[in-house]
Enzyme design. Structure first.
Site, PDB file in Angstrom:
ATOM      1  N   THR A  38      52.101-100.791 -94.951  1.00 38.64           N
ATOM      2  CA  THR A  38      52.172 -99.833 -93.325  1.00 38.64           C
ATOM      3  C   THR A  38      52.092 -98.696 -92.625  1.00 38.64           C
ATOM      4  OG1 THR A  38      54.617-100.393 -94.400  1.00 38.64           O
ATOM      5  CG2 THR A  38      54.339 -99.088 -92.433  1.00 38.64           C
ATOM      6  N   HIS A  67      54.701 -89.969 -81.224  1.00 40.52           N
ATOM      7  CA  HIS A  67      56.507 -89.452 -80.472  1.00 40.52           C
ATOM      8  C   HIS A  67      55.989 -88.246 -80.454  1.00 40.52           C
ATOM      9  CE1 HIS A  67      57.654 -93.483 -80.909  1.00 40.52           C
ATOM     10  NE2 HIS A  67      57.659 -93.407 -82.501  1.00 40.52           N
ATOM     11  N   ARG A  78      58.809-101.203 -91.960  1.00 45.40           N
ATOM     12  CA  ARG A  78      59.240-100.003 -92.022  1.00 45.40           C
ATOM     13  C   ARG A  78      60.445-100.057 -93.209  1.00 45.40           C
ATOM     14  NH1 ARG A  78      60.803-102.878 -87.511  1.00 45.40           N
ATOM     15  NH2 ARG A  78      59.674-102.324 -85.342  1.00 45.40           N
ATOM     16  N   CYS A 108      30.196-106.493 -82.652  1.00 47.34           N
ATOM     17  CA  CYS A 108      30.953-106.911 -82.020  1.00 47.34           C
ATOM     18  C   CYS A 108      30.446-107.007 -80.643  1.00 47.34           C
ATOM     19  CB  CYS A 108      31.728-106.835 -83.412  1.00 47.34           C
ATOM     20  SG  CYS A 108      33.392-106.843 -81.677  1.00 47.34           S
ATOM     21  N   CYS A 157      32.825-108.469 -78.864  1.00 45.32           N
ATOM     22  CA  CYS A 157      33.848-107.784 -77.612  1.00 45.32           C
ATOM     23  C   CYS A 157      34.157-106.656 -77.941  1.00 45.32           C
ATOM     24  CB  CYS A 157      35.436-109.017 -78.661  1.00 45.32           C
ATOM     25  SG  CYS A 157      34.967-110.457 -78.302  1.00 45.32           S
TER      26      CYS A 157
HETATM   27  C1  LIG Z   1      56.210-102.073 -86.601  1.00 45.60           C
HETATM   28  C2  LIG Z   1      55.639-100.107 -87.078  1.00 45.60           C
HETATM   29  C3  LIG Z   1      55.976 -99.298 -85.951  1.00 45.60           C
HETATM   30  C4  LIG Z   1      55.746 -98.561 -86.295  1.00 45.60           C
HETATM   31  N1  LIG Z   1      55.474 -97.239 -84.599  1.00 45.60           N
HETATM   32  C5  LIG Z   1      55.158 -96.377 -85.074  1.00 45.60           C
HETATM   33  C6  LIG Z   1      55.159 -94.964 -84.210  1.00 45.60           C
HETATM   34  O1  LIG Z   1      55.124 -95.422 -82.834  1.00 45.60           O
HETATM   35  N2  LIG Z   1      54.805 -94.464 -84.714  1.00 45.60           N
HETATM   36  C7  LIG Z   1      55.488 -93.351 -85.915  1.00 45.60           C
HETATM   37  O2  LIG Z   1      54.934 -92.341 -85.496  1.00 45.60           O
HETATM   38  N3  LIG Z   1      55.041 -93.890 -87.088  1.00 45.60           N
HETATM   39  C8  LIG Z   1      55.390 -95.565 -86.760  1.00 45.60           C
HETATM   40  N4  LIG Z   1      55.796 -96.028 -87.572  1.00 45.60           N
HETATM   41  C9  LIG Z   1      56.233 -96.087 -89.320  1.00 45.60           C
HETATM   42  C10 LIG Z   1      54.698 -95.870 -89.361  1.00 45.60           C
HETATM   43  O3  LIG Z   1      54.270 -96.287 -89.362  1.00 45.60           O
HETATM   44  C11 LIG Z   1      55.634 -94.837 -91.135  1.00 45.60           C
HETATM   45  O4  LIG Z   1      56.226 -94.437 -91.318  1.00 45.60           O
HETATM   46  C12 LIG Z   1      54.282 -94.559 -92.088  1.00 45.60           C
HETATM   47  O5  LIG Z   1      53.024 -95.320 -91.754  1.00 45.60           O
HETATM   48  C13 LIG Z   1      54.204 -94.558 -93.228  1.00 45.60           C
HETATM   49  O6  LIG Z   1      53.764 -93.947 -93.773  1.00 45.60           O
HETATM   50  P1  LIG Z   1      53.423 -94.024 -95.897  1.00 45.60           P
HETATM   51  O7  LIG Z   1      52.577 -93.756 -95.589  1.00 45.60           O
HETATM   52  O8  LIG Z   1      54.958 -92.943 -95.537  1.00 45.60           O
HETATM   53  O9  LIG Z   1      53.755 -95.797 -96.479  1.00 45.60           O
HETATM   54  P2  LIG Z   1      52.436 -96.843 -96.545  1.00 45.60           P
HETATM   55  O10 LIG Z   1      51.416 -97.055 -95.753  1.00 45.60           O
HETATM   56  O11 LIG Z   1      53.328 -98.332 -97.587  1.00 45.60           O
HETATM   57  O12 LIG Z   1      51.475 -95.934 -97.801  1.00 45.60           O
HETATM   58  C14 LIG Z   1      52.830 -96.097 -98.716  1.00 45.60           C
HETATM   59  C15 LIG Z   1      51.525 -96.115 -99.863  1.00 45.60           C
HETATM   60  O13 LIG Z   1      51.659 -96.524-101.235  1.00 45.60           O
HETATM   61  C16 LIG Z   1      51.578 -97.085-101.721  1.00 45.60           C
HETATM   62  N5  LIG Z   1      52.104 -97.916-103.153  1.00 45.60           N
HETATM   63  C17 LIG Z   1      53.111 -98.160-103.406  1.00 45.60           C
HETATM   64  N6  LIG Z   1      53.980 -98.344-104.543  1.00 45.60           N
HETATM   65  C18 LIG Z   1      52.698 -97.740-105.176  1.00 45.60           C
HETATM   66  C19 LIG Z   1      52.488 -97.561-106.950  1.00 45.60           C
HETATM   67  N7  LIG Z   1      53.673 -97.918-107.658  1.00 45.60           N
HETATM   68  N8  LIG Z   1      51.326 -97.281-106.811  1.00 45.60           N
HETATM   69  C20 LIG Z   1      50.695 -96.596-106.198  1.00 45.60           C
HETATM   70  N9  LIG Z   1      50.209 -96.327-105.219  1.00 45.60           N
HETATM   71  C21 LIG Z   1      51.822 -97.120-104.271  1.00 45.60           C
HETATM   72  C22 LIG Z   1      50.580 -98.390-101.561  1.00 45.60           C
HETATM   73  O14 LIG Z   1      49.907 -99.364-101.842  1.00 45.60           O
HETATM   74  C23 LIG Z   1      50.681 -98.030 -99.829  1.00 45.60           C
HETATM   75  O15 LIG Z   1      49.089 -97.454 -99.871  1.00 45.60           O
HETATM   76  C24 LIG Z   1      55.783 -98.116 -87.403  1.00 45.60           C
HETATM   77  C25 LIG Z   1      56.151 -98.478 -88.434  1.00 45.60           C
HETATM   78  C26 LIG Z   1      56.058 -99.708 -88.241  1.00 45.60           C
HETATM   79  C27 LIG Z   1      56.431-100.822 -89.338  1.00 45.60           C
END
Ligand SMILES: Cc1cc2nc3c(=O)[nH]c(=O)nc-3n(C[C@H](O)[C@H](O)[C@H](O)COP(=O)(O)OP(=O)(O)OC[C@H]3O[C@@H](n4cnc5c(N)ncnc54)[C@H](O)[C@@H]3O)c2cc1C
Ligand SMILES: Cc1cc2nc3c(=O)[nH]c(=O)nc-3n(C[C@H](O)[C@H](O)[C@H](O)COP(=O)(O)OP(=O)(O)OC[C@H]3O[C@@H](n4cnc5c(N)ncnc54)[C@H](O)[C@@H]3O)c2cc1C
Lengths: 472, 407
Positions: free
Chosen positions: A58, A67, A328, A417, A419
């Site tokens: 994500t 934010h 999300r 690149c 662009c």
């Molecule tokens: C459309 C959208 C807009 C957003 N806009 C914003 C914004 O403007 N500002 C903001 O602050 N946040 C924003 N967010 C939220 C933000 O992107 C997320 O909250 C954040 O990226 C979550 O990070 P994470 O590390 O929890 O998850 P992830 O980035 O998904 O990381 C989880 C990781 O766990 C790994 N994983 C999963 N299962 C396993 C397993 N069994 N074994 C080993 N590895 C595993 C995956 O490969 C992945 O790399 C937005 C999200 C979305 C979808």
């Protein structure tokens, strides 16, 4: 300290007994932030991810807004961590060179009902400890955003909402953690967790990994890891957000992050500049059950263009550079699901839905505190090696504009690149960096090469050649 | 930031067929110090990676392959005395006729008596065409494909679908086949053309791409046929061809007025843009024409540039805009003037959005008909057709824009 990144073979290399003190599952922006925080102590820490790169879940596909938390649910954990995360990440970005632009947000009211809601939103911002917001009228709004569509009645101005680079943020965290001795194991999916005395035995796609403490930052899969430890607390329901990136030539159409007045359905579709100099339109909000459904749809893109046409009519005539979608990790509760389990030496970091980039560093500090409460001896803190990330921000001097760099190394004057004005020097640097890319996509996230308006018409083959050469 | 400041008489941006021809002609005419800047390491523009014959000037049509043509054009410019510098990118403007550049030798600011923009065109990629679905590797444009195969010898895939049915799509098919890739289908949303000469192509007409599937690699292209049927073609490679857009970044960043139809700079028969002393030639003006046309324009602009340098050019702005009614997409040049000047070959180039069988073209101004002309052949999307320019002297220089309609 030696750098340890592995992509194959048994992941366990955690000291004499082969056991790590702490293992963080998931190298998204949250997991890398936690690993970096833990690297500030003398611990044997592992960071494992199922994919071949950091930040490729994500975290690679969001709206990249830093934010203030002005509109969070007051008194929630999320409200506190977003507010604190904003301050921490702003300061960290200044130290490491992650581009941040404080462009400010305007929450635009398009009808009388929305206008009537603004005072309540202002009051909510106050309850969230944010006091710099104010309401502006239609005239000032028009002066601030002359390209806005007709009919805007006023706005809530939030001057500290900022835009940030979503890719170099986890990269900075991971680089710093790895340089400080955290082991990064990629292509390493956690499949099972077994309980041995005092130790979690993780079965991974690459073999066994033993760790005394476990942090679950698996994003969309955090509920599955949680279940492996016997908990039935939450279920992740992916909420897809599709986005359209418009050409850099559209950048002058918009000055602020233009937010809609939130409704029950969520935050709605925004128009925002990016630090790369593009304009973003999105995201949609679609409840799904497929955690891999990161594709865009015709309906989604149609809806975005309809919304965009209302907000900024001229935007729709501009060329589109990219379309993407992120998921999300919604859990049916309007707050993070961060929970410590002392008897299990385990912390679950779930439900980090739409603010995780902003809150990442505050989540990391919070989780480290919980680990200590769970019994982990942190010991004395130590200084982390400083890191600087490559600047991908258009508002700051990129290498192609730096005579000093080019004089030292002509590769910074050799554009590959066109662009995105990415130079040979930057591509080489990325390919030989501490946490190198393992795909063209990874290279794009570190340099922007191949990510511009032509999507490779000019540079695609050349960039691939450089990438493949480095893999040999 | 230190930039080296320099001046030249004529600065040409882009060493494709148009820029190189302009440089050769101007240098041969003794226009002073001529400098051609090219951001790629090798000069020649698009023909560098078009490994098929079909390149050449008016007299050698069909003769040469692209790389040979590129080499010959560059050599001719240098022989004539034009300065040619490759690996140098014009990154923006610092004045009306002053540009900023980046190259391995450092940063420069170059001021010229006249600037000729010859920055070419590119194909719209999948994203710009808003094709939904996943984002796997295996998705290309013809430009990328040709470079990958012909300049870098890279492996492409095994089964490919080509989107588009313009000449460039056929070049893509040839390139794929040369690389040993099986071409599953050539897909176009246009209806099957009557009386079409069948080529050795697995052509699918009346089909629209509705999405791409695949995670780590492309696995299929989904289509909707005109009769409502849907299918998915299994493939690991897709090439989006044609659908060209001028590379107008520099023109736009310089505040130069664009024509809404072509999306290139608005220009008149003397290749003048809205910025005095800045000219434009080649595919930047009308994506896309054959290389020979681009080169002819490069040669033709020399006359206008010489007038400019010697102060004998007419003031800009006397011309009237030319506008087209749908389904016509654009006309080039899209301004009349200067004076009674006629465009290259005494004709205008037009494009249509939809097939028209032997259309009647009507030119009018303020309700007054200036010209009507029946085409002898059908007009089809993606290919140029022409309108004679003999009516130009009947244009009222104080009247409304001149309108072109297809009946
Ligand atoms: C459309 C959208 C807009 C957003 N806009 C914003 C914004 O403007 N500002 C903001 O602050 N946040 C924003 N967010 C939220 C933000 O992107 C997320 O909250 C954040 O990226 C979550 O990070 P994470 O590390 O929890 O998850 P992830 O980035 O998904 O990381 C989880 C990781 O766990 C790994 N994983 C999963 N299962 C396993 C397993 N069994 N074994 C080993 N590895 C595993 C995956 O490969 C992945 O790399 C937005 C999200 C979305 C979808
Ligand atoms: C796949 C394909 C097949 C074709 N086949 C044929 C054929 O068989 N026969 C034929 O006659 N024509 C063919 N054409 C068309 C022909 O290639 C073009 O008409 C011709 O190249 C146009 O010339 P140009 O000089 O306008 O632009 P280009 O050839 O595109 O050259 C523009 C140049 O400007 C440079 N440039 C752009 N911006 C900058 C900047 N800021 N700074 C420095 N340099 C810059 C670019 O790098 C490029 O080299 C084909 C085209 C394609 C894409």
């Amino acid at each position: 300290m030696t750098v340890t990144i592995t992509t194959a073979g048994e992941p366990a290399a955690g000291g004499a007994d082969g056991t790590y003190d702490v293992t963080v599952v998931g190298a998204g922006v949250v997991g890398t932030a936690i690993a970096r925080e833990l690297a500030g102590y003398r611990l044997r820490t592992a960071l494992v991810d199922a994919s071949d790169d950091i930040g490729s879940g994500t975290s690679k596909a969001n709206t990249a807004i830093l934010h203030t938390g002005f509109d969070a649910v007051p008194d929630s954990l999320e409200a506190r961590l977003v507010r604190e995360g904003h301050h921490r990440l702003t300061a960290y970005a200044a130290r490491t060179g992650i581009p941040v632009e404080r462009v400010g947000a305007l929450l635009v009211a398009w009808d009388a009902d929305q206008l009537a809601l603004l005072p309540r939103l202002l009051a909510k911002a106050g309850r969230n400890g944010y006091h710099a917001a104010r309401i502006i009228g239609a005239d000032e709004l028009e002066k601030r955003e002359p390209h806005l569509g007709p009919g805007a009645l006023g706005a809530l101005e939030v001057p500290d909402e900022s835009i940030i680079c979503p890719w170099t943020t986890p990269l900075a965290f991971a680089t710093q953690a790895v340089r400080a001795g955290v082991h990064l194991h990629l292509n390493c999916r956690v499949l099972d967790v077994a309980d041995e005395p005092g130790v979690h035995a993780l079965t991974t796609s690459r073999g066994m990994l033993r760790t005394r403490y476990l942090v679950n930052a698996a994003g969309l899969y955090a509920d599955e890891i949680d279940r492996l430890l016997g908990h039935e607390v939450f279920t992740v329901t992916p909420r897809r957000g599709q986005l359209i990136v418009f050409d850099k030539l559209a950048r002058e159409l918009v000055g602020h992050i233009l937010l809609p007045v939130p409704t029950a359905a969520g935050k709605g579709v925004l128009v925002a500049p990016t630090v790369f100099g593009n304009v973003l339109l999105g995201p949609t909000s679609e409840e799904l059950d497929d955690r891999t459904a990161t594709g865009s749809t015709a309906d989604g893109l149609h809806l975005l263009r309809e919304r965009g046409r209302r907000i900024l009519p001229a935007l729709i005539d501009e060329e589109v550079t990219a379309v993407y979608a992120g998921l999300r990790a919604a859990t049916g509760q309007e707050d993070y699901r961060i929970q410590e389990y002392p008897t299990q030496r385990y912390v679950a970091v779930g439900g980090i839905r739409s603010t995780g980039l902003t809150a990442s560093m505050a989540i990391a500090a919070h989780v480290t505190g919980l680990l200590a409460r769970t019994g982990l001896e942190l010991g004395a803190p130590r200084r982390l090696p400083p890191v600087t990330v490559p600047n991908l921000g258009e508002a700051f001097p990129r290498p192609y504009r730096r005579a000093d760099l080019i004089a030292k190394d002509p590769a910074y004057g050799t554009l590959v690149c066109h662009c995105e004005h990415v130079t040979l020097g930057e591509i080489r640097d990325a390919l030989s960096s501490t946490v190198p890319p393992r795909s063209l996509d990874g290279l794009r996230r570190r340099t922007r090469a191949h990510g511009g308006r032509c999507q490779g018409f000019y540079c695609g083959a050349a960039v691939r050649a450089l990438f493949e050469e480095a893999q040999e | 930031m230190t930039r080296i400041e320099r001046t030249v008489d004529v600065l040409i941006v882009g060493a494709g067929p148009a820029g190189l021809a302009a440089g050769a002609e101007l240098a041969a005419a003794g226009a002073g110090r001529i400098e051609i800047l090219e951001r790629e390491q090798e000069p020649g523009g698009i023909p560098r990676h078009c490994h098929h014959s079909g390149f050449g000037g008016r007299f050698t049509r069909g003769g040469m392959d692209g790389p040979a043509y590129a080499r010959r054009s560059a050599a001719a410019a240098v022989r004539a005395g034009a300065g040619l510098r490759t690996g140098v990118t014009v990154t923006g403007w610092a004045g009306p006729r002053t540009v900023e550049t980046t190259g391995p030798g450092g940063l420069e600011r170059i001021t010229a008596g006249a600037v000729v923009l010859a920055t070419g065109a590119r194909e719209r990629p999948r994203s710009a065409r808003l094709v939904p679905g996943s984002r796997p590797p295996g998705v290309h444009t013809t430009g990328e494909l040709q470079q990958a195969v012909h300049l870098y010898g890279q492996r492409i895939g095994t089964r490919a679908v080509v989107i588009g049915d313009e000449p460039v799509a056929h070049a893509a098919v040839d390139t794929l086949r040369a690389a040993g890739v099986h071409v599953v289908a050539v897909v176009t949303d246009r209806p099957a053309a009557p009386l079409r000469v069948r080529q050795r192509l697995p052509l699918l007409t009346g089909a629209t791409v509705t999405g791409l599937t695949g995670r780590t690699r492309l696995s299929g292209v989904s289509l909707r046929h005109d009769d409502g049927r849907t299918t998915t073609l299994r493939c690991d490679t897709v090439v989006f061809t044609g659908d060209f857009v001028p590379d107008h970044e520099l023109a736009r960043r310089g505040g130069i007025t664009l024509d809404p139809g072509t999306r290139g700079p608005a220009y008149d028969a003397a290749y003048r843009t809205s910025r005095p002393g800045v000219f434009a030639v080649g595919n930047l003006l009308h994506a896309v024409e054959r290389a020979g046309v681009a080169a002819d324009e490069g040669r033709a602009v020399a006359v206008s540039v010489l007038h400019r340098l010697s102060g004998t050019d007419e003031p800009f702005g006397g011309g009237r805009p030319l506008v087209v009614d749908a389904p016509l997409r654009w006309v080039a040049p899209n301004l009349t003037g200067p004076g009674g000047a006629r465009p290259l070959g005494d004709r205008f180039v037009l494009r249509t959005a939809r097939r028209l069988s032997r259309p009647l073209l009507v030119v009018s101004q303020d309700g007054r008909e200036l010209h009507r002309q029946r085409l002898l052949l059908p007009a089809v999307p993606g290919r140029p057709f022409h309108l004679a320019a003999g009516w130009l002297d009947r244009v009222d220089p104080h009247g409304s824009p001149v309108r072109i309609t297809a009946l």
